[in-house]
Design an enzyme around this catalytic site. Structure first.
Site, PDB file in Angstrom:
ATOM      1  N   ALA A  34       0.838  -1.209   0.000  1.00 62.09           N
ATOM      2  CA  ALA A  34       0.000   0.000   0.000  1.00 62.09           C
ATOM      3  C   ALA A  34       0.867   1.250   0.000  1.00 62.09           C
ATOM      4  O   ALA A  34       1.988   1.244   0.503  1.00 62.09           O
ATOM      5  CB  ALA A  34      -0.912   0.003   1.219  1.00 62.09           C
ATOM      6  N   ASP A  35       0.326   2.323  -0.569  1.00 59.52           N
ATOM      7  CA  ASP A  35       0.971   3.629  -0.449  1.00 59.52           C
ATOM      8  C   ASP A  35       0.027   4.537   0.348  1.00 59.52           C
ATOM      9  O   ASP A  35      -1.039   4.100   0.788  1.00 59.52           O
ATOM     10  CB  ASP A  35       1.329   4.220  -1.815  1.00 59.52           C
ATOM     11  CG  ASP A  35       0.119   4.436  -2.727  1.00 59.52           C
ATOM     12  OD1 ASP A  35      -1.021   4.562  -2.220  1.00 59.52           O
ATOM     13  OD2 ASP A  35       0.317   4.510  -3.951  1.00 59.52           O
ATOM     14  N   SER A  36       0.407   5.783   0.532  1.00 61.09           N
ATOM     15  CA  SER A  36      -0.387   6.678   1.381  1.00 61.09           C
ATOM     16  C   SER A  36      -1.792   6.918   0.819  1.00 61.09           C
ATOM     17  O   SER A  36      -2.759   7.030   1.573  1.00 61.09           O
ATOM     18  CB  SER A  36       0.334   8.011   1.601  1.00 61.09           C
ATOM     19  OG  SER A  36       0.599   8.635   0.364  1.00 61.09           O
TER      20      SER A  36
END
Length: 77
Positions: A34-36
């Site tokens: 996941a990223d932000s």
């Protein structure tokens, strides 16, 4: 359905991973990729599903799937 199993399904859909690969100790960034932006999306989906509002302190602590389960359980009491 237990919170963890529901979260597995939501996370699997959002991050395109297999539900079986998602464990309580799975780290959103390191293990699930996941990223932000993904995390912000997940927070909104989870808040809608469980009708809760996470504080910034809550979301700052979201490193693993288990962290989210603990906060949801606490808020639903």
């Amino acid at each position: 359905m237990p919170v963890f199993e529901e979260l597995q399904q939501m996370i699997a859909e959002k991050l395109s991973v297999e539900p079986g690969d998602i464990k309580l100790e799975s780290h959103f960034i390191d293990d699930l990729g996941a990223d932000s932006l993904d995390l912000a999306d997940l927070v909104m989906v989870i808040e809608d599903k469980y009708e809760v509002d996470f504080s910034n302190e809550d979301t700052d602590e979201f490193q693993t799937v288990g962290d989210v389960v603990k906060v949801i359980d606490k808020l639903k009491q």
